[in-house]
Design a protein around this motif. Structure first.
Motif, PDB file in Angstrom:
ATOM      1  N   ILE A   1      -5.940  -5.589 -11.740  1.00  0.00           N
ATOM      2  CA  ILE A   1      -5.310  -6.731 -11.064  1.00  0.00           C
ATOM      3  C   ILE A   1      -4.699  -6.241  -9.757  1.00  0.00           C
ATOM      4  O   ILE A   1      -4.027  -5.202  -9.714  1.00  0.00           O
ATOM      5  N   HIS A   2      -5.000  -6.995  -8.707  1.00  0.00           N
ATOM      6  CA  HIS A   2      -4.515  -6.645  -7.364  1.00  0.00           C
ATOM      7  C   HIS A   2      -3.985  -7.943  -6.757  1.00  0.00           C
ATOM      8  O   HIS A   2      -3.931  -8.961  -7.457  1.00  0.00           O
ATOM      9  N   GLY A   3      -3.589  -7.959  -5.505  1.00  0.00           N
ATOM     10  CA  GLY A   3      -3.089  -9.218  -4.974  1.00  0.00           C
ATOM     11  C   GLY A   3      -2.408  -9.102  -3.638  1.00  0.00           C
ATOM     12  O   GLY A   3      -2.723  -8.208  -2.835  1.00  0.00           O
ATOM     13  N   CYS A   4      -1.459  -9.996  -3.415  1.00  0.00           N
ATOM     14  CA  CYS A   4      -0.767 -10.034  -2.125  1.00  0.00           C
ATOM     15  C   CYS A   4       0.678 -10.489  -2.331  1.00  0.00           C
ATOM     16  O   CYS A   4       1.009 -11.088  -3.366  1.00  0.00           O
ATOM     17  N   THR A   5       1.503 -10.178  -1.336  1.00  0.00           N
ATOM     18  CA  THR A   5       2.959 -10.372  -1.452  1.00  0.00           C
ATOM     19  C   THR A   5       3.518 -10.911  -0.137  1.00  0.00           C
ATOM     20  O   THR A   5       3.178 -10.388   0.938  1.00  0.00           O
ATOM     21  N   VAL A   6       4.390 -11.908  -0.227  1.00  0.00           N
ATOM     22  CA  VAL A   6       5.189 -12.322   0.939  1.00  0.00           C
ATOM     23  C   VAL A   6       6.612 -11.832   0.704  1.00  0.00           C
ATOM     24  O   VAL A   6       7.176 -12.052  -0.371  1.00  0.00           O
ATOM     25  N   HIS A   7       7.168 -11.160   1.702  1.00  0.00           N
ATOM     26  CA  HIS A   7       8.508 -10.585   1.520  1.00  0.00           C
ATOM     27  C   HIS A   7       9.314 -10.654   2.812  1.00  0.00           C
ATOM     28  O   HIS A   7       8.742 -10.735   3.906  1.00  0.00           O
ATOM     29  N   TYR A   8      10.634 -10.637   2.663  1.00  0.00           N
ATOM     30  CA  TYR A   8      11.501 -10.491   3.833  1.00  0.00           C
ATOM     31  C   TYR A   8      11.309  -9.082   4.378  1.00  0.00           C
ATOM     32  O   TYR A   8      11.072  -8.132   3.619  1.00  0.00           O
ATOM     33  N   VAL A   9      11.427  -8.942   5.691  1.00  0.00           N
ATOM     34  CA  VAL A   9      11.224  -7.631   6.314  1.00  0.00           C
ATOM     35  C   VAL A   9      12.553  -6.885   6.376  1.00  0.00           C
ATOM     36  O   VAL A   9      13.569  -7.433   6.821  1.00  0.00           O
ATOM     37  N   THR A  10      12.498  -5.635   5.877  1.00  0.00           N
ATOM     38  CA  THR A  10      13.630  -4.719   6.027  1.00  0.00           C
ATOM     39  C   THR A  10      13.081  -3.461   6.700  1.00  0.00           C
ATOM     40  O   THR A  10      11.862  -3.340   6.880  1.00  0.00           O
ATOM     41  N   SER A  11      13.971  -2.506   7.010  1.00  0.00           N
ATOM     42  CA  SER A  11      13.438  -1.322   7.692  1.00  0.00           C
ATOM     43  C   SER A  11      12.668  -0.401   6.737  1.00  0.00           C
ATOM     44  O   SER A  11      12.034   0.551   7.168  1.00  0.00           O
ATOM     45  N   ASP A  12      12.688  -0.712   5.448  1.00  0.00           N
ATOM     46  CA  ASP A  12      11.895   0.034   4.474  1.00  0.00           C
ATOM     47  C   ASP A  12      10.482  -0.569   4.487  1.00  0.00           C
ATOM     48  O   ASP A  12      10.247  -1.617   3.881  1.00  0.00           O
ATOM     49  N   LEU A  13       9.569   0.061   5.193  1.00  0.00           N
ATOM     50  CA  LEU A  13       8.246  -0.517   5.475  1.00  0.00           C
ATOM     51  C   LEU A  13       7.556  -1.071   4.215  1.00  0.00           C
ATOM     52  O   LEU A  13       7.370  -0.348   3.238  1.00  0.00           O
ATOM     53  N   ASP A  14       7.167  -2.335   4.258  1.00  0.00           N
ATOM     54  CA  ASP A  14       6.467  -3.022   3.161  1.00  0.00           C
ATOM     55  C   ASP A  14       7.254  -3.053   1.843  1.00  0.00           C
ATOM     56  O   ASP A  14       6.660  -3.195   0.771  1.00  0.00           O
ATOM     57  N   HIS A  15       8.569  -2.898   1.895  1.00  0.00           N
ATOM     58  CA  HIS A  15       9.324  -2.912   0.644  1.00  0.00           C
ATOM     59  C   HIS A  15      10.475  -3.909   0.637  1.00  0.00           C
ATOM     60  O   HIS A  15      11.410  -3.751  -0.132  1.00  0.00           O
ATOM     61  N   GLY A  16      10.425  -4.914   1.492  1.00  0.00           N
ATOM     62  CA  GLY A  16      11.537  -5.871   1.535  1.00  0.00           C
ATOM     63  C   GLY A  16      11.551  -6.790   0.329  1.00  0.00           C
ATOM     64  O   GLY A  16      10.577  -6.850  -0.444  1.00  0.00           O
ATOM     65  N   PRO A  17      12.646  -7.534   0.142  1.00  0.00           N
ATOM     66  CA  PRO A  17      12.788  -8.439  -0.990  1.00  0.00           C
ATOM     67  C   PRO A  17      11.634  -9.454  -1.071  1.00  0.00           C
ATOM     68  O   PRO A  17      11.290 -10.098  -0.078  1.00  0.00           O
ATOM     69  N   ILE A  18      11.088  -9.576  -2.282  1.00  0.00           N
ATOM     70  CA  ILE A  18       9.849 -10.344  -2.488  1.00  0.00           C
ATOM     71  C   ILE A  18      10.146 -11.830  -2.702  1.00  0.00           C
ATOM     72  O   ILE A  18      11.022 -12.197  -3.490  1.00  0.00           O
ATOM     73  N   ILE A  19       9.368 -12.677  -2.003  1.00  0.00           N
ATOM     74  CA  ILE A  19       9.506 -14.132  -2.148  1.00  0.00           C
ATOM     75  C   ILE A  19       8.452 -14.678  -3.107  1.00  0.00           C
ATOM     76  O   ILE A  19       8.752 -15.455  -4.004  1.00  0.00           O
ATOM     77  N   ILE A  20       7.198 -14.274  -2.917  1.00  0.00           N
ATOM     78  CA  ILE A  20       6.108 -14.808  -3.760  1.00  0.00           C
ATOM     79  C   ILE A  20       4.959 -13.810  -3.766  1.00  0.00           C
ATOM     80  O   ILE A  20       4.760 -13.088  -2.771  1.00  0.00           O
ATOM     81  N   GLN A  21       4.242 -13.756  -4.899  1.00  0.00           N
ATOM     82  CA  GLN A  21       3.068 -12.894  -5.018  1.00  0.00           C
ATOM     83  C   GLN A  21       1.937 -13.682  -5.661  1.00  0.00           C
ATOM     84  O   GLN A  21       2.188 -14.590  -6.455  1.00  0.00           O
ATOM     85  N   ALA A  22       0.698 -13.291  -5.343  1.00  0.00           N
ATOM     86  CA  ALA A  22      -0.471 -13.846  -6.040  1.00  0.00           C
ATOM     87  C   ALA A  22      -1.319 -12.691  -6.532  1.00  0.00           C
ATOM     88  O   ALA A  22      -1.473 -11.685  -5.824  1.00  0.00           O
ATOM     89  N   ALA A  23      -1.857 -12.837  -7.747  1.00  0.00           N
ATOM     90  CA  ALA A  23      -2.660 -11.772  -8.349  1.00  0.00           C
ATOM     91  C   ALA A  23      -4.106 -12.229  -8.497  1.00  0.00           C
ATOM     92  O   ALA A  23      -4.362 -13.402  -8.773  1.00  0.00           O
ATOM     93  N   VAL A  24      -5.030 -11.308  -8.302  1.00  0.00           N
ATOM     94  CA  VAL A  24      -6.457 -11.610  -8.486  1.00  0.00           C
ATOM     95  C   VAL A  24      -7.084 -10.490  -9.322  1.00  0.00           C
ATOM     96  O   VAL A  24      -6.599  -9.356  -9.300  1.00  0.00           O
ATOM     97  N   PRO A  25      -8.190 -10.792 -10.021  1.00  0.00           N
ATOM     98  CA  PRO A  25      -8.865  -9.727 -10.763  1.00  0.00           C
ATOM     99  C   PRO A  25      -9.629  -8.795  -9.817  1.00  0.00           C
ATOM    100  O   PRO A  25     -10.081  -9.214  -8.753  1.00  0.00           O
ATOM    101  N   VAL A  26      -9.764  -7.547 -10.233  1.00  0.00           N
ATOM    102  CA  VAL A  26     -10.621  -6.599  -9.495  1.00  0.00           C
ATOM    103  C   VAL A  26     -11.902  -6.471 -10.313  1.00  0.00           C
ATOM    104  O   VAL A  26     -11.873  -6.005 -11.464  1.00  0.00           O
ATOM    105  N   LEU A  27     -13.022  -6.899  -9.756  1.00  0.00           N
ATOM    106  CA  LEU A  27     -14.283  -6.933 -10.508  1.00  0.00           C
ATOM    107  C   LEU A  27     -15.013  -5.592 -10.402  1.00  0.00           C
ATOM    108  O   LEU A  27     -14.827  -4.836  -9.436  1.00  0.00           O
ATOM    109  N   LYS A  28     -15.888  -5.368 -11.410  1.00  0.00           N
ATOM    110  CA  LYS A  28     -16.582  -4.074 -11.523  1.00  0.00           C
ATOM    111  C   LYS A  28     -17.292  -3.666 -10.227  1.00  0.00           C
ATOM    112  O   LYS A  28     -17.263  -2.519  -9.829  1.00  0.00           O
ATOM    113  N   HIS A  29     -17.972  -4.615  -9.597  1.00  0.00           N
ATOM    114  CA  HIS A  29     -18.774  -4.255  -8.427  1.00  0.00           C
ATOM    115  C   HIS A  29     -18.053  -4.539  -7.107  1.00  0.00           C
ATOM    116  O   HIS A  29     -18.700  -4.579  -6.054  1.00  0.00           O
TER     117      HIS A  29
END
Ligand code: GRF
Length: 222
Positions: A138-166
């Motif tokens: 399972i992989h996906g995407c994240t919307v978050h507030y921006v902090t100086s900690d690159l890509d680690h700000g407080p999370i607002i919403i995420q979506a998950a998708v399956p990772v297929l064999k091929h």
């Protein structure tokens, strides 16, 4: 007697979107957000997203990082340009520059980003290739507030998708991108309606009831 509809006054009336490339998230925001996009700013004059903005009659500006000797001077001019449009929210949509802590502080609680992974996993680049290499299901995407900690700000919403064999990084990226186009406008709508905010403790605070969606299990159960 019929009750008069309450007039809707969004907490956030105008946003500025920062891009560096294609602009597909910008396009989904333009189609699905109640607030005014005051301007689209790019650090690259050749960003395709600038044409998306122009097609919607949105003012555009280019602040090229190549014209400045260091990050601090680039960020100072970028902030001046953003602030000249007086937005209440700054939306990073594929903006490929690392921002200085001063810039990030200036927009504390007023700047959000979309990242193509389920943070805190796979911060940084090449997220889809790294997820495939690790064999995650399972992989996906994240919307978050921006902090100086690159890509680690407080999370607002995420979506998950399956990772297929091929899956290749490209097929997986396309599946994730479809969800980016759903969750980014949703996060902006919540902020516009004042349903979500970053509180003084630096946590995401929802002022609406959570609606749980279904679990994503992959591969699925028999
Ligand atoms: C998206 O995958 C976004 O998550 C990442 O950069 C990409 C931008 O794509 N930050 P686009 O320019 O919105 O099409």
């Amino acid at each position: 007697m019929k009750r008069k509809p309450r007039s809707f006054k969004p907490a956030v009336e105008s946003i500025v979107v920062l891009i560096s490339g294609r602009g597909s998230n910008l396009h989904s925001i333009l189609k699905n957000c109640p607030c005014r996009v005051a301007a689209v700013i790019s650090n690259r004059a050749d960003a395709e997203g600038l044409q998306v903005a122009a097609a919607h009659h949105i003012p555009t500006a280019v602040v090229s990082h190549k014209d400045y000797p260091d990050r601090a001077s680039f960020d100072a001019v970028l902030a001046e340009t953003i602030d000249s449009y007086r937005p209440e929210l700054v939306v990073l949509a594929g903006f490929m520059r690392i921002l200085t802590p001063e810039f990030v502080d200036h927009y504390r609680g007023r700047m959000i980003n979309i990242h193509p992974s389920l943070l805190p996993a796979y911060a940084g680049l090449n997220t889809h290739a790294r997820a495939i290499a690790d064999g995650v299901k399972i992989h996906g995407c994240t919307v978050h507030y921006v902090t100086s900690d690159l890509d680690h700000g407080p999370i607002i919403i995420q979506a998950a998708v399956p990772v297929l064999k091929h899956d290749t990084p490209d097929t997986l990226a396309a599946r994730v991108l479809r969800e980016e186009h759903r969750i980014y406008p949703q996060a902006i709508r919540w902020i516009c309606k004042h349903h979500v905010e970053l509180n003084a403790a630096g946590k995401v605070h929802f002022k609406r009831l959570e609606q749980p969606g279904p679990a994503l299990i992959f591969p699925s159960l028999d």
